[in-house]
Design a protein around this motif. Sequence first.
Motif, PDB file in Angstrom:
ATOM      1  N   LEU A  38      25.849  46.885  24.824  1.00 23.17           N
ATOM      2  CA  LEU A  38      27.131  46.211  24.634  1.00 23.17           C
ATOM      3  C   LEU A  38      28.015  46.198  25.872  1.00 23.17           C
ATOM      4  O   LEU A  38      28.861  45.313  26.005  1.00 23.17           O
ATOM      5  N   ARG A  39      27.867  47.140  26.768  1.00 17.22           N
ATOM      6  CA  ARG A  39      28.845  47.315  27.838  1.00 17.22           C
ATOM      7  C   ARG A  39      28.894  46.111  28.776  1.00 17.22           C
ATOM      8  O   ARG A  39      29.973  45.656  29.168  1.00 17.22           O
ATOM      9  N   LYS A  40      27.731  45.577  29.154  1.00 17.23           N
ATOM     10  CA  LYS A  40      27.689  44.461  30.095  1.00 17.23           C
ATOM     11  C   LYS A  40      28.387  43.227  29.520  1.00 17.23           C
ATOM     12  O   LYS A  40      29.176  42.558  30.206  1.00 17.23           O
ATOM     13  N   HIS A  41      28.119  42.921  28.252  1.00 17.72           N
ATOM     14  CA  HIS A  41      28.744  41.754  27.630  1.00 17.72           C
ATOM     15  C   HIS A  41      30.245  41.970  27.434  1.00 17.72           C
ATOM     16  O   HIS A  41      31.049  41.040  27.653  1.00 17.72           O
ATOM     17  N   ALA A  42      30.647  43.164  27.050  1.00 16.48           N
ATOM     18  CA  ALA A  42      32.076  43.442  26.875  1.00 16.48           C
ATOM     19  C   ALA A  42      32.810  43.374  28.215  1.00 16.48           C
ATOM     20  O   ALA A  42      33.945  42.866  28.288  1.00 16.48           O
ATOM     21  N   TRP A  43      32.176  43.855  29.272  1.00 12.62           N
ATOM     22  CA  TRP A  43      32.809  43.805  30.599  1.00 12.62           C
ATOM     23  C   TRP A  43      32.988  42.361  31.070  1.00 12.62           C
ATOM     24  O   TRP A  43      34.042  41.986  31.587  1.00 12.62           O
ATOM     25  N   SER A  44      31.953  41.553  30.922  1.00  9.06           N
ATOM     26  CA  SER A  44      32.048  40.157  31.376  1.00  9.06           C
ATOM     27  C   SER A  44      33.098  39.382  30.578  1.00  9.06           C
ATOM     28  O   SER A  44      33.851  38.583  31.139  1.00  9.06           O
ATOM     29  N   TRP A  45      33.186  39.632  29.269  1.00 10.39           N
ATOM     30  CA  TRP A  45      34.204  38.937  28.479  1.00 10.39           C
ATOM     31  C   TRP A  45      35.605  39.372  28.877  1.00 10.39           C
ATOM     32  O   TRP A  45      36.512  38.548  29.018  1.00 10.39           O
ATOM     33  N   ALA A  46      35.804  40.684  29.063  1.00 14.40           N
ATOM     34  CA  ALA A  46      37.125  41.174  29.471  1.00 14.40           C
ATOM     35  C   ALA A  46      37.491  40.677  30.873  1.00 14.40           C
ATOM     36  O   ALA A  46      38.662  40.348  31.144  1.00 14.40           O
ATOM     37  N   LEU A  47      36.503  40.586  31.783  1.00 14.40           N
ATOM     38  CA  LEU A  47      36.773  40.087  33.127  1.00 14.40           C
ATOM     39  C   LEU A  47      37.178  38.616  33.103  1.00 14.40           C
ATOM     40  O   LEU A  47      38.093  38.185  33.820  1.00 14.40           O
ATOM     41  N   TRP A  48      36.498  37.823  32.278  1.00 12.25           N
ATOM     42  CA  TRP A  48      36.854  36.405  32.159  1.00 12.25           C
ATOM     43  C   TRP A  48      38.282  36.240  31.660  1.00 12.25           C
ATOM     44  O   TRP A  48      39.036  35.399  32.135  1.00 12.25           O
ATOM     45  N   PHE A  49      38.682  37.046  30.711  1.00 12.03           N
ATOM     46  CA  PHE A  49      40.032  36.961  30.167  1.00 12.03           C
ATOM     47  C   PHE A  49      41.063  37.451  31.185  1.00 12.03           C
ATOM     48  O   PHE A  49      42.162  36.901  31.300  1.00 12.03           O
ATOM     49  N   ALA A  50      40.722  38.491  31.955  1.00  7.04           N
ATOM     50  CA  ALA A  50      41.671  39.039  32.926  1.00  7.04           C
ATOM     51  C   ALA A  50      41.887  38.103  34.100  1.00  7.04           C
ATOM     52  O   ALA A  50      42.980  38.076  34.697  1.00  7.04           O
ATOM     53  N   LYS A  51      40.883  37.311  34.480  1.00  6.07           N
ATOM     54  CA  LYS A  51      41.034  36.387  35.602  1.00  6.07           C
ATOM     55  C   LYS A  51      42.057  35.289  35.324  1.00  6.07           C
ATOM     56  O   LYS A  51      42.535  34.632  36.256  1.00  6.07           O
ATOM     57  N   ILE A  52      42.396  35.089  34.082  1.00 10.74           N
ATOM     58  CA  ILE A  52      43.408  34.087  33.759  1.00 10.74           C
ATOM     59  C   ILE A  52      44.779  34.518  34.278  1.00 10.74           C
ATOM     60  O   ILE A  52      45.592  33.683  34.699  1.00 10.74           O
ATOM     61  N   PHE A  53      45.041  35.815  34.278  1.00  6.75           N
ATOM     62  CA  PHE A  53      46.366  36.330  34.619  1.00  6.75           C
ATOM     63  C   PHE A  53      46.407  37.024  35.988  1.00  6.75           C
ATOM     64  O   PHE A  53      47.463  37.078  36.604  1.00  6.75           O
ATOM     65  N   TRP A  54      45.303  37.593  36.446  1.00  5.95           N
ATOM     66  CA  TRP A  54      45.305  38.348  37.691  1.00  5.95           C
ATOM     67  C   TRP A  54      44.202  37.840  38.617  1.00  5.95           C
ATOM     68  O   TRP A  54      43.222  37.230  38.174  1.00  5.95           O
ATOM     69  N   SER A  55      44.370  38.157  39.889  1.00  3.72           N
ATOM     70  CA  SER A  55      43.368  37.837  40.906  1.00  3.72           C
ATOM     71  C   SER A  55      42.554  39.109  41.162  1.00  3.72           C
ATOM     72  O   SER A  55      43.089  40.108  41.687  1.00  3.72           O
TER      73      SER A  55
END
Length: 455
Positions: A38-55
């Motif tokens: 689960l960790r790899k998929h959870a990390w990629s999803w959280a990273l995609w969401f975080a890139k909307i607000f931060w660089s």
Amino acid sequence: MPTPIEKLKLAIPQRAQTALLRSLSMLLAGPIVYSIFLRKHAWSWALWFAKIFWSLPRSASTPPTIPPFHISLLVRSVASSFFLVFLWEASDATFSAFATQEPLKRGRPLTDDSRDPNGSLLIGLRSKKEIPKSFAFWELHYISQHLPDRRKSIFEDIDRKGGATWVQVLSLCLDVVAGLNARIEAAINPPPPAPARPAQMVEQGNPQPLPRLTAPLQEGDIFTPSPPPASRPEMVKSTVSTIAKSYGQSPSSPSLIPRISPRVKRVIEYGVDKTLTPEQKQMLTKEGRASTVSGYLREFLKSVAGRPLRQTLRRRSAAVALGTPYGGMSILIDAVDSLSRLAVLSLSEDPYGKVQADVPVIIRTYVNTAKNLDTLKGALEPHWTDVEGDSDGYRERSFAEVDTVQTAVRGGLAKVLEAFGPYATVMGLGKGEMRLAREAAGLAEERDGEVGRRR
């Protein structure tokens, strides 16, 4: 009968222990499952969401090698999982404790608050919904055991629309038993399939012509070869016709199956004999392939994943005895036991003596039901998906629900026979019927044992 609070006091400590064991098991399995799956998929999803607000830098695209499982994180996960599982367990225990209460209000049946208690009871017994019907038969069973005033009102209420209250109660209870007998009859002797009916009925006096599927027959000399196609549609039509005719030829046609020379055939047989063992050659046959597939299928059915696909003897017998899609064992047993108790107590509580005229019907119905249950246990055979059908004592363990229903039927029949046995001749029951009834109720064996002990 213990109160719901007393049931909860006994159940809550055990449910809490179950929740704690499950949360501790997840403490051991959770980090492993999370890190691998689960960790790899959870990390990629959280990273995609975080890139909307931060660089974020590119180095953050992959998670660290070792997950940061701190002791505080593990403690919080155990506590959260414990409280979640305990909430589920406590909810289930609370529902079970309160849903299994007798249908009473301040120690009296629920229908006592109605202007017409017997009418409300009959409405519940006729209900098409499972829960109201189940509670109505439960209340009838309670009345037949503990409330002589309500039993007397059932016997005395004869001026009711649709018939006397006792007659309607008798009919509704016997309908439940008749449903059991009908299911057994359908399982033992299934009806033949209905003949296929045409989609459109043709009137006998004015038949309608069938639609033409092909071109009309060629007239003239049929041996004259057809002219070659001149246009592109005619060429396509000729090609499709040739392919269709080739598929319609006999499989043994030499133009379709190429012949193998005897020399090549001998070489192939020599290679097979030198390369494969007799067991391998047996597996290549049709029977061997079927046996291999059957073995793999049986192993799958023995596994946990194949358990829902098994048509075990117990499932099939319970479906016949209790009905589908929901098994109504409580309704069936309450109907049988209530009817027998009301019939027995009518000797002292029925002022008009109307019940004794219906006792032969009750006895004959119970005798027929007991025999049908015996026939069902002897007629059902294990299904091919029942992988445990060959084990020792399997049949004796496979009819738990049928045995429970049969015990209730025999017990009710025994009560009626003991109460009305001296009046059998007056009620129109011959000696042969009474002997069969005693055998069905198990009273004949008991009497034989008593005689043997006296001797």
